[in-house]
Motif scaffolding. Structure first.
Motif, PDB file in Angstrom:
ATOM      1  N   HIS A  45      36.888  43.298  39.674  1.00  0.00           N
ATOM      2  CA  HIS A  45      38.513  42.961  40.552  1.00  0.00           C
ATOM      3  C   HIS A  45      38.106  41.406  40.096  1.00  0.00           C
ATOM      4  CE1 HIS A  45      38.606  46.671  42.694  1.00  0.00           C
ATOM      5  NE2 HIS A  45      37.460  46.858  43.417  1.00  0.00           N
ATOM      6  N   GLY A  46      38.681  41.214  39.102  1.00  0.00           N
ATOM      7  CA  GLY A  46      39.232  39.840  38.953  1.00  0.00           C
ATOM      8  C   GLY A  46      37.822  39.060  38.670  1.00  0.00           C
ATOM      9  N   SER A  49      37.021  34.968  33.262  1.00  0.00           N
ATOM     10  CA  SER A  49      37.119  35.110  31.679  1.00  0.00           C
ATOM     11  C   SER A  49      35.621  34.902  31.938  1.00  0.00           C
ATOM     12  CB  SER A  49      38.179  33.714  31.395  1.00  0.00           C
ATOM     13  OG  SER A  49      37.625  33.000  31.947  1.00  0.00           O
ATOM     14  N   TYR A 118      36.930  38.503  43.330  1.00  0.00           N
ATOM     15  CA  TYR A 118      38.615  39.194  43.803  1.00  0.00           C
ATOM     16  C   TYR A 118      39.897  38.213  44.054  1.00  0.00           C
ATOM     17  CZ  TYR A 118      35.407  42.447  45.891  1.00  0.00           C
ATOM     18  OH  TYR A 118      33.909  43.270  46.159  1.00  0.00           O
ATOM     19  N   GLN A 119      39.966  37.762  42.465  1.00  0.00           N
ATOM     20  CA  GLN A 119      41.324  36.587  42.087  1.00  0.00           C
ATOM     21  C   GLN A 119      42.462  37.211  41.991  1.00  0.00           C
ATOM     22  OE1 GLN A 119      40.797  34.545  38.729  1.00  0.00           O
ATOM     23  NE2 GLN A 119      40.972  32.627  39.692  1.00  0.00           N
ATOM     24  N   SER A 120      42.137  38.665  41.363  1.00  0.00           N
ATOM     25  CA  SER A 120      43.123  38.923  40.931  1.00  0.00           C
ATOM     26  C   SER A 120      44.124  39.679  42.270  1.00  0.00           C
ATOM     27  CB  SER A 120      43.204  39.791  39.995  1.00  0.00           C
ATOM     28  OG  SER A 120      42.355  41.029  40.437  1.00  0.00           O
ATOM     29  N   LEU A 121      43.249  39.755  42.801  1.00  0.00           N
ATOM     30  CA  LEU A 121      43.335  40.454  44.393  1.00  0.00           C
ATOM     31  C   LEU A 121      44.412  39.331  45.597  1.00  0.00           C
ATOM     32  CD1 LEU A 121      40.907  43.451  45.369  1.00  0.00           C
ATOM     33  CD2 LEU A 121      43.482  43.474  44.221  1.00  0.00           C
ATOM     34  N   HIS A 124      42.424  32.909  45.260  1.00  0.00           N
ATOM     35  CA  HIS A 124      42.451  31.531  43.813  1.00  0.00           C
ATOM     36  C   HIS A 124      40.902  30.331  44.988  1.00  0.00           C
ATOM     37  CE1 HIS A 124      45.630  33.549  43.289  1.00  0.00           C
ATOM     38  NE2 HIS A 124      46.226  33.894  44.081  1.00  0.00           N
TER      39      HIS A 124
END
Length: 305
Positions: A45-46, A49, A118-121, A124
């Motif tokens: 999850h997230g 890069s 879990y950045q994409s959730l 940040h």
């Protein structure tokens, strides 16, 4: 041949409003159920890069990120502590493993700052490499475990994904409203041992609540237990109260409490006895008749505090 090690001959495997509820017994053990992820959520999850240093910190044996102590074989191939315990030979070159620490890589890791996985959730925040793992274990954006208890389901996801999963895969009953009136049935109520009835989910105040009803032995005493779990975080669950009641023949047994977050497993809630507990003899009394069949009606409501 590398110094200090012999070649391993063994082959290393690749890894890579009124309802009746009949009883639903557990179907599978968690250890035998392949891990799955609810729709819309990938296994990673997230993840940030990737770069060369990040690749170096990924264990070649299990692909997990490595934390001290980071080990290496005589040829310099690294692996994590868990893989070191499981293997006598390096997963990359097959040479025997010694007790060599890769202190240089551990030092490099100290200088890294990475986003939460879990950045994409929605998370940040940025963390030092060695603080990142501890944060992710408690991150409020981390996926929830499926609250369905009867088969120890291994699916994880956010709340909308889990609601859809419960409806489509477990076919649980979904109800709108903050009051309920259910009857739970069991043909042989004298067999009280880790029995679970079908989960019910309520949409109330724009949130979801899971009503559980289970039978088990509390010490030597067989009991039935009903409790409510909230599909969200604990601090949000505390904004609600609920009641559960069972009554018949001019008698009433009632419970009032705060729903537990689904972050707490149903087993943890059960073991803490945080719900309406009904001794078997009293449950059969409330069922009426000749006490040879459980027909227990439970009513309740949910409200904001």
């Amino acid at each position: 041949m590398a110094p200090g090690g012999g070649f391993c001959k063994e082959v290393i495997e690749s890894r890579t409003k009124f309802m009746n509820y009949e009883i639903s017994m557990p179907k599978a053990d968690k250890s035998s159920t392949p891990a799955k992820t609810a729709a819309g959520l990938g296994e990673k999850h997230g993840m940030p890069s990737r770069n060369g240093v990040h690749d170096l910190l990924e264990c070649p044996g299990c692909t997990s990120l490595m934390y001290p102590p980071i080990h290496q074989c005589p040829n310099g191939h690294t692996l994590c502590t868990n893989c070191k315990r499981r293997h006598n030979c390096c997963p990359t070159c097959q040479y025997e493993l010694g007790n060599i620490r890769c202190l240089a890589l551990e030092k490099v890791a100290e200088s890294l700052e990475l986003p939460c996985r879990y950045q994409s959730l929605g998370c940040h925040d940025i963390f030092p490499y060695y603080s990142k793992l501890n944060h992710e274990q408690h991150c409020r954006f981390r996926p929830y475990n499926c609250p369905y208890a009867s088969c120890e389901c291994s699916v994880t996801g956010d709340i909308p994904a889990l609601v859809a999963h419960l409806k489509e895969d477990h076919m649980v009953d979904m109800h709108d409203g903050c009051t309920f009136n259910h009857r739970y049935v069991k043909s042989n109520p004298h067999e009280v041992e880790n029995a679970m009835w079908m989960l019910t989910v309520f949409n109330c105040f724009g949130r979801q609540f899971c009503l559980h009803f289970e039978a088990f032995s509390l010490g030597m005493a067989p009991v039935y237990m009903a409790f409510l779990r909230f599909m969200g975080e604990d601090n949000e669950a505390k904004k609600f109260n609920y009641t559960l009641e069972v009554s018949a023949f001019g008698r009433k047994l009632a419970w009032q409490g705060v729903p537990r977050s689904i972050r707490d497993s149903h087993r943890k809630v059960r073991e803490s006895q945080d719900g309406l507990i009904i001794p078997k003899s009293l449950a059969l009394f409330f069922s009426g008749g000749d006490r040879q069949e459980l027909k227990l009606r439970i009513t309740g409501r949910i409200w904001k505090v």
